[in-house]
Scaffold this motif. Structure first.
Motif: not given
Lengths: 301, 292
Positions: A113, A151, B13, B15-16
């Motif tokens: 991330r 996120d 992008y 998302h997690y």
């Protein structure tokens, strides 16, 4: 869908009342929170993060109560403070990975991330260097990255454009816009400058001395009147006179003229006037009324 | 269809969707991050010099003892006296590294970022203390264990000193807890690292000097009871008296004897009291820092 809502939110400090019966609702997208220094913006953010208890009233963030579910809120909300908050002897990568872990990501996920968000905020090779040597613009990007690394569903940005030069400011605003649209993360961004929020926000909340002055969508502000900005090389006043003669309203603003669009025919009138006067046209631009103008009017109109 | 290799695609992008762990995981991550930082890992090369130099110095007596055991078949150093003998090195490590655990977060205002995460103030203080306690414990336990392994391998005549080793390990736990709590508490009162280093080293010099001077004066006047109490002012002798001598019956490592009987209880209470005082001071300190 409501992202956050406050109800009669009040916070008193021994000497001042920072928030005074504030009731607002914020939906998805980018929301600007505007107010002068000391208007209560930072206090509101602290309450929304569950770090400060309200004196009266309450608030819910993503459906969770700030007084009882602070920890749950902080897991899915990102926060970028106004002040410097970066340890100088760490690299941006290490710091962002660490902050990701602090938000509950396992180490490998935090690494992935961190690499992702640092790229999104525009930090490349320099992210392996110690942050002590970073420029203000780079520091702001890391601060934004650490707020995004887990996120979150909502990020709270406290004065993200502070201390940036015009180019850096533009880039930061562009990023904020992308976060709200492309990334699909709701944003609450504070500023004391209305003008810059106009470009990125869907909705603007204005507070003063802890009270709500206004809360409305940008469209509402700017659709009230439509104008075009017209710039010609020379003869701005001649053109203004001609347009007035033809029944249009034209107000000089700087080197340009702001022409009110009464009907689609106004564009024809404008084109013809410029041709007839044989002027060199530099630009014709869809102008919006600036939100400053809206707020310059008394709030209770 | 074969894609060309080595092309970077901008996939936008993402998302997690993975797991999100809780407060405990975050607190452990913070403790590990701080522990690595104490030894300079993940920091600049310069930050590694002092901790590793001191670790090296701490290892010296163990190495020398093993050599003496191997060559002369004689015991050179007893386990419980290790910490007292090396007290200056432990104090320097404590002074130089405990400010690192707390001062930068205050000075560079990283604290608000931590508090915007699920961890609470208590978790933060706990993680920082755990990091420093572990560091101090490792600094003491690793040479002791190396020495013990050395003794087992050399296989000297007579049984190995297992109980002395275990006594010293119990002592190491209490040494680590007391020293780290006091060191971190003192260091947390200033956001400046240099000042923190000076304060912690001043605390050690003051207590050890006062303890030695009073004890020596009392011994000159033949007041041995008073001099035995005076040793307890030095935190290194205090833990020795309370745990290694008091609870496990090792020989005292101070130049004189410790107060017997009730003295052990007082020493134990003093250790517990100092730890409690330091932790309370830390929590109060951070409450104030967080409200700013």
């Amino acid at each position: 869908m409501t992202i956050l809502a406050t109800e009669g939110l009040t916070r008193r400090f021994p000497r001042v009342t920072a928030l005074d019966g504030l009731t607002v609702t914020v939906g998805p997208g980018v929301t600007g929170l505007v107010g002068a220094n000391g208007a209560g913006k930072s206090t509101l953010i602290k309450i929304l993060l569950g770090l400060l208890a309200p004196s009266a009233g309450g608030a819910r963030v993503l459906g969770m109560d700030v007084t009882t579910q602070g920890a749950e809120i902080r897991r899915v909300v990102g926060y970028m403070p106004e002040h410097d908050c970066l340890p100088p002897d760490l690299s941006a990568t290490e710091f962002t990975v660490h902050m990701g872990q602090m938000s509950g990501l396992p180490r490998t996920a935090a690494r992935e991330r961190a690499a992702d968000v640092l790229r999104h905020v525009g930090l490349y090779e320099e992210r392996y260097r110690a942050m002590g040597g970073y420029s203000t613009g780079m520091k702001q990007r890391v601060k934004l990255a650490q707020a995004l690394v887990h996120d979150p569903r909502l990020i709270l940005l406290d004065e993200p454009t502070n201390g940036l030069d015009p180019k850096g400011r533009d880039e930061m605003l562009g990023l904020i816009r992308r976060i709200g649209t492309e990334f699909g993360i709701s944003v609450l961004v504070t500023s004391h400058l209305l003008g810059e929020l106009e470009r990125v926000c869907d909705h603007v909340i204005v507070i003063d001395a802890g009270r709500l002055l206004r809360s409305s969508s940008i469209a509402e502000f700017t659709q009230t009147t439509q104008t075009v900005a017209v710039e010609v090389e020379e003869g701005r006043d001649v053109l203004a006179a001609r347009l007035t003669e033809l029944g249009e309203t034209a107000v000089p603003q700087g080197r340009a003229l702001l022409v009110d669009i009464r009907a689609p025919e106004t564009f024809d009138t404008l084109r013809d006037a410029v041709c007839d006067l044989d002027l060199c046209l530099i630009r014709v631009e869809q102008g919006r009324r600036r939100i400053e103008d809206v707020f310059r009017e008394p709030a209770d109109v | 269809m074969s894609e060309p290799t080595g092309v970077i695609h901008d996939i936008g992008y993402r998302h997690y969707e993975g797991v999100r762990l809780g407060r405990r995981h975050a607190a452990v991550a913070l403790a590990v991050h701080s522990l690595r930082g104490v030894f300079g890992l993940g920091r600049t090369a310069r930050a590694k010099i002092i901790p590793f130099l001191l670790v090296g110095v701490m290892m010296l007596p163990a190495v020398v003892s093993i050599a003496v055991m191997a060559l002369l078949q004689r015991e050179a150093m007893t386990y419980p006296s290790y910490a007292v003998t090396m007290q200056a090195v432990l104090a320097i490590f404590l002074a130089s590294q405990s400010p690192y655990t707390v001062a930068p977060d205050l000075r560079f205002r990283v604290l608000p970022l931590y508090l915007s995460r699920p961890v609470t103030l208590g978790d933060y203080v706990g993680a920082k203390l755990a990091a420093m306690i572990t560091a101090m414990f490792l600094l003491l336990a690793v040479p002791l264990t190396v020495l013990y392994i050395g003794e087992l391998i050399i296989d000297m005549p007579g049984p190995p000193h297992t109980s002395a080793y275990l006594t010293s390990m119990a002592g190491a736990v209490v040494y680590a807890a007391l020293l780290a709590c006091v060191g971190v508490a003192i260091a947390s009162f200033t956001p400046r690292r240099g000042l923190g280093v000076a304060s912690v080293i001043a605390f050690y010099l003051l207590t050890s000097a006062v303890s030695a001077i009073i004890a020596a004066t009392m011994e000159e006047t033949n007041n041995y009871a008073a001099s035995s109490w005076a040793w307890l002012i030095n935190p290194f002798f205090l833990v020795d008296a309370a745990v290694q001598v008091g609870l496990f019956g090792a020989a005292p490592s101070a130049p004189g004897a410790y107060p017997p009987g009730a003295g052990v209880v007082v020493a134990l209470l003093l250790v517990a009291g100092l730890i409690a005082l330091s932790v309370t001071a830390l929590i109060l300190r951070y409450r104030k820092a967080a409200s700013r």
